[in-house]
Motif scaffolding. Sequence first.
Motif, mmCIF file in Angstrom:
data_model
loop_
_atom_site.group_PDB
_atom_site.id
_atom_site.type_symbol
_atom_site.label_atom_id
_atom_site.label_comp_id
_atom_site.label_asym_id
_atom_site.label_seq_id
_atom_site.Cartn_x
_atom_site.Cartn_y
_atom_site.Cartn_z
ATOM 1 N N CYS A 185 -13.665 -15.124 -27.608
ATOM 2 C CA CYS A 185 -13.368 -14.692 -28.983
ATOM 3 C C CYS A 185 -12.070 -13.895 -29.074
ATOM 4 C CB CYS A 185 -14.531 -13.883 -29.562
ATOM 5 S SG CYS A 185 -14.768 -12.277 -28.751
ATOM 6 N N LYS A 186 -11.460 -13.627 -27.924
ATOM 7 C CA LYS A 186 -10.166 -12.933 -27.837
ATOM 8 C C LYS A 186 -10.224 -11.462 -28.277
ATOM 9 C CE LYS A 186 -8.333 -16.964 -26.880
ATOM 10 N NZ LYS A 186 -8.384 -17.357 -25.463
ATOM 11 N N GLU A 187 -11.412 -10.927 -28.471
ATOM 12 C CA GLU A 187 -11.509 -9.519 -28.848
ATOM 13 C C GLU A 187 -11.706 -8.671 -27.595
ATOM 14 O OE1 GLU A 187 -14.265 -8.918 -31.995
ATOM 15 O OE2 GLU A 187 -13.199 -10.283 -33.337
ATOM 16 N N TYR A 188 -11.477 -7.350 -27.737
ATOM 17 C CA TYR A 188 -11.630 -6.456 -26.594
ATOM 18 C C TYR A 188 -13.067 -5.962 -26.524
ATOM 19 C CZ TYR A 188 -6.622 -6.607 -26.195
ATOM 20 O OH TYR A 188 -5.349 -7.052 -26.027
ATOM 21 N N TYR A 189 -13.525 -5.775 -25.293
ATOM 22 C CA TYR A 189 -14.889 -5.264 -25.152
ATOM 23 C C TYR A 189 -14.946 -4.187 -24.087
ATOM 24 C CZ TYR A 189 -15.207 -8.550 -21.182
ATOM 25 O OH TYR A 189 -15.001 -9.247 -20.022
ATOM 26 N N GLY A 190 -15.916 -3.288 -24.271
ATOM 27 C CA GLY A 190 -16.114 -2.218 -23.299
ATOM 28 C C GLY A 190 -17.206 -2.573 -22.327
ATOM 29 N N ARG A 191 -17.485 -1.652 -21.417
ATOM 30 C CA ARG A 191 -18.408 -1.948 -20.330
ATOM 31 C C ARG A 191 -19.797 -2.379 -20.825
ATOM 32 N NH1 ARG A 191 -16.486 1.825 -16.652
ATOM 33 N NH2 ARG A 191 -15.812 0.487 -14.943
ATOM 34 N N CYS A 192 -20.292 -1.712 -21.863
ATOM 35 C CA CYS A 192 -21.655 -2.025 -22.313
ATOM 36 C C CYS A 192 -21.735 -3.382 -22.991
ATOM 37 C CB CYS A 192 -22.196 -0.939 -23.235
ATOM 38 S SG CYS A 192 -21.339 -0.897 -24.802
ATOM 39 N N ASP A 193 -20.582 -3.932 -23.325
ATOM 40 C CA ASP A 193 -20.582 -5.262 -23.960
ATOM 41 C C ASP A 193 -20.076 -6.347 -23.015
ATOM 42 O OD1 ASP A 193 -21.592 -4.734 -26.536
ATOM 43 O OD2 ASP A 193 -19.708 -3.736 -27.047
ATOM 44 N N ALA A 194 -20.031 -6.020 -21.734
ATOM 45 C CA ALA A 194 -19.526 -7.005 -20.778
ATOM 46 C C ALA A 194 -20.448 -8.206 -20.693
ATOM 47 C CB ALA A 194 -19.390 -6.358 -19.401
ATOM 48 N N GLY A 195 -19.847 -9.384 -20.673
ATOM 49 C CA GLY A 195 -20.628 -10.615 -20.530
ATOM 50 C C GLY A 195 -20.493 -11.152 -19.128
ATOM 51 N N THR A 196 -19.630 -12.156 -18.986
ATOM 52 C CA THR A 196 -19.521 -12.791 -17.671
ATOM 53 C C THR A 196 -18.106 -12.663 -17.126
ATOM 54 O OG1 THR A 196 -18.836 -14.885 -18.645
ATOM 55 C CG2 THR A 196 -21.188 -14.563 -18.321
ATOM 56 N N CYS A 197 -17.988 -12.916 -15.843
ATOM 57 C CA CYS A 197 -16.667 -12.992 -15.239
ATOM 58 C C CYS A 197 -16.072 -14.373 -15.552
ATOM 59 C CB CYS A 197 -16.764 -12.794 -13.729
ATOM 60 S SG CYS A 197 -17.715 -14.072 -12.906
ATOM 61 N N LYS A 198 -14.810 -14.518 -15.241
ATOM 62 C CA LYS A 198 -14.085 -15.752 -15.563
ATOM 63 C C LYS A 198 -14.718 -16.971 -14.889
ATOM 64 C CE LYS A 198 -9.170 -16.993 -15.757
ATOM 65 N NZ LYS A 198 -7.851 -16.499 -15.297
ATOM 66 N N GLU A 199 -15.111 -16.792 -13.623
ATOM 67 C CA GLU A 199 -15.675 -17.901 -12.865
ATOM 68 C C GLU A 199 -16.949 -18.422 -13.530
ATOM 69 O OE1 GLU A 199 -15.525 -16.984 -8.646
ATOM 70 O OE2 GLU A 199 -16.999 -18.573 -8.287
ATOM 71 N N CYS A 200 -17.816 -17.483 -13.916
ATOM 72 C CA CYS A 200 -19.071 -17.889 -14.560
ATOM 73 C C CYS A 200 -18.800 -18.514 -15.918
ATOM 74 C CB CYS A 200 -20.021 -16.706 -14.711
ATOM 75 S SG CYS A 200 -20.761 -16.230 -13.136
ATOM 76 N N TYR A 201 -17.788 -17.976 -16.628
ATOM 77 C CA TYR A 201 -17.425 -18.549 -17.925
ATOM 78 C C TYR A 201 -16.985 -19.991 -17.750
ATOM 79 C CZ TYR A 201 -14.386 -19.748 -21.841
ATOM 80 O OH TYR A 201 -13.779 -20.397 -22.876
ATOM 81 N N GLU A 202 -16.164 -20.215 -16.731
ATOM 82 C CA GLU A 202 -15.660 -21.575 -16.515
ATOM 83 C C GLU A 202 -16.774 -22.531 -16.104
ATOM 84 O OE1 GLU A 202 -12.450 -20.786 -13.850
ATOM 85 O OE2 GLU A 202 -11.068 -20.301 -15.491
ATOM 86 N N GLU A 203 -17.672 -22.021 -15.260
ATOM 87 C CA GLU A 203 -18.821 -22.848 -14.864
ATOM 88 C C GLU A 203 -19.657 -23.219 -16.077
ATOM 89 O OE1 GLU A 203 -21.301 -21.194 -11.753
ATOM 90 O OE2 GLU A 203 -19.571 -21.166 -10.413
ATOM 91 N N ALA A 204 -19.892 -22.225 -16.946
ATOM 92 C CA ALA A 204 -20.712 -22.471 -18.142
ATOM 93 C C ALA A 204 -20.039 -23.488 -19.060
ATOM 94 C CB ALA A 204 -20.968 -21.162 -18.891
ATOM 95 N N SER A 205 -18.705 -23.393 -19.153
ATOM 96 C CA SER A 205 -17.980 -24.356 -19.996
ATOM 97 C C SER A 205 -18.113 -25.765 -19.440
ATOM 98 C CB SER A 205 -16.499 -23.992 -20.072
ATOM 99 O OG SER A 205 -16.342 -22.693 -20.549
ATOM 100 N N GLU A 206 -18.019 -25.863 -18.113
ATOM 101 C CA GLU A 206 -18.178 -27.177 -17.477
ATOM 102 C C GLU A 206 -19.571 -27.730 -17.731
ATOM 103 O OE1 GLU A 206 -17.154 -27.375 -13.283
ATOM 104 O OE2 GLU A 206 -15.277 -26.356 -13.748
ATOM 105 N N THR A 207 -20.569 -26.868 -17.576
ATOM 106 C CA THR A 207 -21.952 -27.296 -17.832
ATOM 107 C C THR A 207 -22.085 -27.813 -19.247
ATOM 108 O OG1 THR A 207 -22.675 -25.547 -16.356
ATOM 109 C CG2 THR A 207 -24.364 -26.533 -17.742
ATOM 110 N N GLU A 208 -21.487 -27.086 -20.199
ATOM 111 C CA GLU A 208 -21.586 -27.503 -21.603
ATOM 112 C C GLU A 208 -20.958 -28.881 -21.793
ATOM 113 O OE1 GLU A 208 -20.665 -24.311 -24.393
ATOM 114 O OE2 GLU A 208 -20.148 -25.833 -25.876
ATOM 115 N N GLU A 209 -19.800 -29.074 -21.167
ATOM 116 C CA GLU A 209 -19.141 -30.379 -21.278
ATOM 117 C C GLU A 209 -20.025 -31.490 -20.707
ATOM 118 O OE1 GLU A 209 -16.407 -31.202 -22.986
ATOM 119 O OE2 GLU A 209 -16.611 -29.116 -23.612
ATOM 120 N N GLU A 210 -20.626 -31.201 -19.546
ATOM 121 C CA GLU A 210 -21.508 -32.194 -18.922
ATOM 122 C C GLU A 210 -22.689 -32.533 -19.819
ATOM 123 O OE1 GLU A 210 -22.748 -30.980 -14.956
ATOM 124 O OE2 GLU A 210 -20.640 -30.786 -14.417
ATOM 125 N N LEU A 211 -23.273 -31.495 -20.411
ATOM 126 C CA LEU A 211 -24.421 -31.721 -21.297
ATOM 127 C C LEU A 211 -24.015 -32.570 -22.493
ATOM 128 C CD1 LEU A 211 -26.099 -28.175 -21.269
ATOM 129 C CD2 LEU A 211 -26.915 -30.234 -20.112
#
Lengths: 275, 275
Positions: free
Chosen positions: A30-56
């Motif tokens: 979303c290109k917004e800034y986030y602090g520690r309590c709003d941390a989601g995933t690291c880049k690697e996991c984000y990329e893996e999830a995107s690949e999974t979505e494409e596969e699905l």
Amino acid sequence: MRGHRCTASSRVETESDTDSDSETMRCISCKEYYGRCDAGTCKECYEEASETEEELKREIDDLKAKVAFLRFWSPLDHHITYRSSAGPCFTDVVLVASSDDGLTGTAPSVPVPAHKAVLVSRSPVFKAMLENEMEESRSGTIKISDVSYDALRTFVNYFYTAEACLDEQMAYDLLILAEKYQVKHLKAYCEKFLVSKLNWENSVVSYAFAHQHNAKHMLEAALSLITDNMDKLTKREEYMELVEKDPRLVVEIYEAYLSKQINTAAHKDSSSTKP
Amino acid sequence: MRGHRCTASSRVETESDTDSDSETMRCISCKEYYGRCDAGTCKECYEEASETEEELKREIDDLKAKVAFLRFWSPLDHHITYRSSAGPCFTDVVLVASSDDGLTGTAPSVPVPAHKAVLVSRSPVFKAMLENEMEESRSGTIKISDVSYDALRTFVNYFYTAEACLDEQMAYDLLILAEKYQVKHLKAYCEKFLVSKLNWENSVVSYAFAHQHNAKHMLEAALSLITDNMDKLTKREEYMELVEKDPRLVVEIYEAYLSKQINTAAHKDSSSTKP
């Protein structure tokens, strides 16, 4: 174990980003800034999830193409009537809506043409009927009782397309047919639709219907809705009718309500005894 | 615009996490720590992506159930032979592998039973053949030339199941049949398989085959593989055969190679002229 550590300092934002501090990072999505309590995933996991979505999505496209291939045009699309049922669609059987009590009106029902092979492959009841040289197989006519022409037509069409245009009445009618002729996929399809239309107004009728036609998901959903509104239940007309008509079903409502109360109480107890 | 800012200090890690510093956050998925340069998404985007994934998986389950419903048992599963083709499967046509040059051997081919309605709904060629009262429709026998019994059986089976057990030879045979009878779904299925089996050894043969049978994806893939290995091409036996048999196809290889070289050069130029 620690991973994904930067080897070099890599502050992406410029110093003019006055609001950014050491606790902010920029979300790659979303290109917004986030602090520690709003941390989601690291880049690697984000990329893996995107690949999974494409596969699905690719899998969905493949499955949709398969459905399109396996779907039949239905003989009903060809506007074939009884007289031309041996025509270019190669149909070899007709279904006729029959009503013993004359409810379908005075005009004789228009026969719905179909293929024995299709009926047999979708319904174990038709399979037994047609493969065992019963009356229906010899005559090439299957009488379906207590059903409207529209419902019968939609029922047969579903065998070819796995789709039906539903309103509540049609979903009720088709669920009854699906249960009678053991067409599981259609039954689940109607049940899903009826659960989506469930509300307090139709809950008691839906509950009784689900009970009668062995629709488990619908039964659970209706029962849950009813037991959440017990204070209003006894004033409803449908409730009083059900007490008259089938008191065992009313007993089951009270049993479900009681069971829910006991569970809730047990849950509260275990929460309050925690230190 | 800034979002996802913590309102309170919320350092999750304890002070004993000696390695953690102000630039690390913990990935909600792999549970490892990451620095700014490895930042992926914020929590909100992660949760949205997870929901999307769940929805896609539900859609896949629905589509799989639909495919299972629409699939036919095939008349071939019933081990039906010619003699019993009017039996419980209600088949009304047989397909016979015929070979004008006697290549299929001395034994007469076993007929493959099917339903006209199924053939007609999957192939526009069969549709035209069977609906227009041609010889095949009257006799109830469709002769398929230059095909083995196994390929014909697998071809017919695909009409009922949208599946086939492929090896390379079977994929070649079925692609030819799919092209001839305009069964697009099967053609794409075979092409995908053959592209996955493409390698330098079979690239020239695959290229010529794809050309002959109008298999565009396979053609592109083979051509790309060949033009990446031009230095080895002219030594190949298949290349020399192709020059003899169909030199225009060889010209197309050189044209594609030239076009690739020009593109690469143009790309290099535009890169090097950048300041």
